[in-house]
Write a protein that holds these residues in place. Structure first.
Motif, short mmCIF file in Angstrom:
data_model
loop_
_atom_site.label_atom_id
_atom_site.label_comp_id
_atom_site.label_asym_id
_atom_site.label_seq_id
_atom_site.Cartn_x
_atom_site.Cartn_y
_atom_site.Cartn_z
N GLN A 159 1.01 -1.37 0.41
CA GLN A 159 -0.14 -0.12 -0.16
C GLN A 159 1.15 1.20 0.03
OE1 GLN A 159 -2.36 -1.19 3.33
NE2 GLN A 159 -4.02 -0.56 2.36
N ARG A 160 2.04 0.94 0.86
CA ARG A 160 2.98 3.01 1.46
C ARG A 160 3.84 2.43 -1.13
NH1 ARG A 160 3.67 0.25 6.17
NH2 ARG A 160 5.42 -0.98 5.06
N ALA A 161 4.15 1.01 -0.94
CA ALA A 161 4.99 1.93 -2.04
C ALA A 161 4.08 1.56 -3.53
CB ALA A 161 6.12 0.77 -1.99
N GLY A 162 2.91 0.96 -3.39
CA GLY A 162 2.33 1.19 -4.02
C GLY A 162 2.33 -0.12 -5.55
N ARG A 163 3.88 -1.16 -4.99
CA ARG A 163 3.81 -2.31 -6.01
C ARG A 163 5.19 -3.05 -4.54
NH1 ARG A 163 4.98 -3.98 -11.00
NH2 ARG A 163 5.06 -2.30 -11.80
N LEU A 164 5.03 -4.58 -5.47
CA LEU A 164 5.63 -5.92 -4.38
C LEU A 164 6.17 -6.24 -5.45
CD1 LEU A 164 6.13 -6.09 -1.29
CD2 LEU A 164 4.86 -7.76 -1.12
N GLY A 165 7.28 -6.24 -5.56
CA GLY A 165 8.34 -7.22 -6.32
C GLY A 165 7.73 -7.01 -7.42
N GLU A 166 6.63 -7.82 -8.17
CA GLU A 166 6.12 -7.68 -9.91
C GLU A 166 4.12 -7.49 -9.33
OE1 GLU A 166 7.52 -8.23 -12.77
OE2 GLU A 166 9.67 -8.30 -11.71
N VAL A 167 3.77 -7.14 -7.82
CA VAL A 167 2.60 -7.43 -8.00
C VAL A 167 2.59 -5.87 -7.93
CG1 VAL A 167 0.58 -7.62 -6.23
CG2 VAL A 167 2.36 -9.06 -6.91
N THR A 168 1.44 -5.64 -8.60
CA THR A 168 0.94 -3.75 -7.82
C THR A 168 -0.35 -3.21 -7.22
OG1 THR A 168 0.10 -3.96 -9.72
CG2 THR A 168 2.28 -2.84 -10.62
N LEU A 169 -0.52 -2.59 -6.66
CA LEU A 169 -1.53 -2.26 -5.63
C LEU A 169 -2.38 -2.02 -6.61
CD1 LEU A 169 -3.04 -1.02 -3.09
CD2 LEU A 169 -2.46 0.93 -4.31
N GLU A 170 -2.99 -1.88 -8.34
CA GLU A 170 -3.85 -2.15 -8.86
C GLU A 170 -4.57 -3.62 -9.47
OE1 GLU A 170 -1.07 -0.09 -9.48
OE2 GLU A 170 -2.19 1.95 -9.21
N GLN A 171 -3.84 -4.51 -9.10
CA GLN A 171 -4.03 -5.99 -9.32
C GLN A 171 -4.66 -6.23 -7.97
OE1 GLN A 171 0.63 -6.66 -10.75
NE2 GLN A 171 -0.41 -7.61 -11.73
N VAL A 172 -4.21 -5.54 -7.05
CA VAL A 172 -4.75 -6.43 -6.24
C VAL A 172 -5.83 -5.77 -5.17
CG1 VAL A 172 -2.87 -8.11 -5.54
CG2 VAL A 172 -3.36 -5.38 -4.36
N SER A 173 -6.61 -4.41 -6.08
CA SER A 173 -7.03 -3.40 -5.25
C SER A 173 -8.44 -3.02 -6.36
CB SER A 173 -6.27 -2.68 -4.89
OG SER A 173 -6.20 -2.01 -5.32
N THR A 174 -9.57 -2.17 -5.60
CA THR A 174 -10.37 -1.31 -6.70
C THR A 174 -10.75 -0.10 -6.44
OG1 THR A 174 -12.31 -1.51 -7.76
CG2 THR A 174 -12.37 -2.16 -5.30
N VAL A 175 -10.66 0.92 -7.25
CA VAL A 175 -11.09 2.17 -7.11
C VAL A 175 -12.04 2.57 -5.95
CG1 VAL A 175 -11.92 4.31 -7.55
CG2 VAL A 175 -10.20 2.89 -8.87
N ARG A 176 -12.03 2.76 -5.27
CA ARG A 176 -12.76 3.42 -4.30
C ARG A 176 -13.37 4.93 -4.25
NH1 ARG A 176 -12.41 3.06 2.33
NH2 ARG A 176 -14.43 2.36 2.92
N PRO A 177 -14.43 5.59 -4.76
CA PRO A 177 -14.99 6.37 -4.85
C PRO A 177 -14.34 7.44 -4.02
CG PRO A 177 -16.42 4.62 -6.15
CD PRO A 177 -15.53 4.57 -5.21
#
Length: 301
Positions: free
Chosen positions: A174-192
């Motif tokens: 959550q802090r970095a936006g990426r962990l290895g090859e996994v991005t934050l977008e890959q494990v989350s959805t937009v919260r308006p």
């Protein structure tokens, strides 16, 4: 906590049951005061609200029922020695009126009051989101305000499991936006992000709809009923039906009607008229009423 605290709901003339205007928006750690009319300082006391958390005061226009309480509020801010700057937003063309209200009487000026005139392209960043303003159609220069919180992201546990992410690694992602090859977008959805609009004295115009577009809560004047629509148009005000139609056409989630003419004795008539145009939640504002902002939508869907 996100809620609207109604301090006053009258229009030009206060009544035995309705103080002049005043609206306090509590948005987590941000507190914004809108249109402090005469008596707002006392109404805040009755509502159990201090001036200390205030960081922004928004004036839509310089008619007395929307601004005569400003001197008392600013003097109380000074008396309480509020430690942070307090910005006052107001129509730039009303600088003369602001100057008069700012120093209406003698007092020890112990606070940092920051004048912030509103004009074309006005926008400021607050702890709650971006505060913007648009001009309205009234007998003098007037602006409506909109608070828009930025979108965030909501972590989906099932997707974390799929990528083998757990424990402290979740926070790192959550802090970095990426962990290895996994991005934050890959494990989350937009919260308006949530939004709030404040529209006072105005006739119908494009900016009323622009301010109200898709907001979670719309606080809007409904000075008149349909039977007096001609008078409303003449003096630059809305009827309850017009305000409700704006809410319907703009996709508003919760509608708060206020600023009622003293000519009407039965507030239920405003609700009846609004119901002919808007099927969502409608609140007929009363002094000292608390109205929660609707729960946050979990996604854009």
């Amino acid at each position: 906590m996100r809620e609207l605290i109604v301090l006053g709901t009258a229009s030009q003339v206060p009544t035995r049951h309705r103080n002049h205007n005043g609206y306090l928006l509590r948005w987590d750690d941000e507190v914004i005061l809108f249109d402090p009319g005469e008596g707002t300082q006392r109404q805040m006391l009755l509502a159990g609200q201090a001036v200390t958390p205030l960081k922004h005061i928004c004036i839509t226009h310089f008619h007395g029922d929307h601004s005569l309480g400003l001197p008392g509020i600013l003097q109380r801010v000074s008396l309480d020695k509020v430690p942070h700057p307090v910005a006052v937003h107001y129509p730039a063309g009303g600088q003369e009126f602001y100057d008069r209200l700012r120093h209406a009487t003698s007092y020890w000026d112990n606070a940092e009051i920051v004048p912030s005139p509103v004009g074309a392209g006005f926008a400021v960043e607050t702890c709650a989101g971006r505060l913007t303003a648009l001009p309205l159609r009234h007998s003098i220069e007037a602006y409506g305000y909109r608070l828009t919180e930025p979108d965030s992201r909501r972590i989906l546990p099932a997707l974390l499991v799929q990528h083998g992410i757990q424990g402290p690694a979740v926070g790192e992602l959550q802090r970095a936006g990426r962990l290895g090859e996994v991005t934050l977008e890959q494990v989350s959805t937009v919260r308006p992000g949530q939004s709030f609009a404040f529209v006072m004295d105005t006739g119908l115009c494009d900016n009323v709809y622009a301010l109200a577009d898709g907001v979670d809560m719309l606080v809007i004047e409904s000075t008149f009923l349909a039977e007096d629509a001609a008078m409303a148009a003449q003096v630059g005000h809305l009827t309850a039906g017009q305000a409700a139609a704006v809410a319907r056409e703009s996709g508003v989630r919760t509608l708060v009607l206020t600023h009622f003419s003293q000519r009407y004795q039965d507030p239920s008539r405003f609700l009846e008229e609004a119901r002919t145009e808007f099927a969502g939640p409608v609140v007929i504002a009363e002094d000292l009423l608390r109205v929660p902002v609707p729960p946050r939508l979990l996604s854009q869907e």
